[in-house]
Design a protein around this motif. Structure first.
Motif, PDB file in Angstrom:
ATOM      1  N   VAL A  96      37.142  33.486  41.233  1.00 49.68           N
ATOM      2  CA  VAL A  96      38.284  34.392  41.712  1.00 49.68           C
ATOM      3  C   VAL A  96      37.959  35.784  41.773  1.00 49.68           C
ATOM      4  O   VAL A  96      38.241  36.297  42.922  1.00 49.68           O
ATOM      5  N   GLU A 100      37.697  38.319  45.350  1.00 47.03           N
ATOM      6  CA  GLU A 100      38.576  39.329  45.465  1.00 47.03           C
ATOM      7  C   GLU A 100      37.783  40.715  45.688  1.00 47.03           C
ATOM      8  O   GLU A 100      38.111  41.553  46.567  1.00 47.03           O
ATOM      9  N   ARG A 112      47.455  35.542  40.373  1.00 45.84           N
ATOM     10  CA  ARG A 112      46.158  35.522  39.717  1.00 45.84           C
ATOM     11  C   ARG A 112      46.454  34.819  38.390  1.00 45.84           C
ATOM     12  O   ARG A 112      45.750  33.933  37.988  1.00 45.84           O
TER      13      ARG A 112
END
Length: 214
Positions: A96, A100, A112
């Motif tokens: 993740v 980003e 998140r």
């Protein structure tokens, strides 16, 4: 007759059975046994003491994970080449931030936190509609049950060996879009040193695979 139908019949007959005479009870009992298939003693016990049916009201539970979290999970799953949720979820804390950093997704703090705290079972449920839309890859092997429960599935954070020699091996069929004809298989990887030895094999039989290990 379904279980629900038997319960409804019992609740209708039980009051009449308890108020009937002995001769009439025999008739009602015969009809009840013939309709339900119960043994006579069990049917008598039910008719004398019918359990009250508990009514449960099904209330739809609002989804805990909103569209933003579901979209981010789908994007991470796609970036990870559609791996199973049990392997995907431990990899999310690494994947993740990378998504980003490269501008593929923009998440709020709450989104998140929800995404990184998601369980594999929940991720499976969210990804289920997307899996139905995707094309399944080709497989040249058949799943077996002999060693299925004896070999645990290890995810990215389960490997803690500190010396070379512990390996994760997998045979990849380089067959393109068709599994017909001859093609090569690979791959042998060491988990500690991350060394990957791609040994080709044209066959999938036991002798050819053991020859690759040697």
């Amino acid at each position: 007759m379904s279980y629900q139908a038997k319960r409804e019949l019992l609740l209708q007959i039980a009051p009449r059975y308890r108020e009937a005479s002995s001769r009439l009870k025999e008739v009602i009992l015969d009809e009840f046994v013939a309709a339900t298939g119960y043994a006579r003693k069990y049917a008598i016990r039910l008719l004398n003491h019918p359990a009250e049916q508990k009514l449960t009201i099904a209330r739809p539970r609002p989804p805990h994970y909103g569209p933003e979290v579901q979209h981010a999970l789908h994007l991470a799953w796609t970036a990870a080449n559609h791996i199973c949720a049990k392997r995907l979820v431990p990899f999310l804390p690494t994947l993740v931030p990378s998504l980003e950093r490269h501008g593929h997704v923009h998440l709020s703090e709450q989104c998140r936190a929800d995404l990184l705290s998601m369980s594999p079972a929940t991720a499976d449920r969210i990804l289920q509609p997307y899996r139905k839309q995707e094309r399944h890859g080709l497989s040249t092997t058949r799943s077996g049950t002999l060693l299925k429960k004896q070999i645990p599935v290890r995810t990215f954070n389960d490997w803690n060996e500190t010396k070379p020699g512990f390996m994760e091996a997998d045979l990849v069929a380089h067959c393109g879009t068709h599994a017909d004809g001859s093609y090569l298989y690979t791959l042998l990887a060491d988990r500690y040193s991350h060394r990957v030895d791609r040994v080709p094999s044209r066959l999938l039989d036991t002798f050819s695979v053991l020859a690759c290990f040697r």
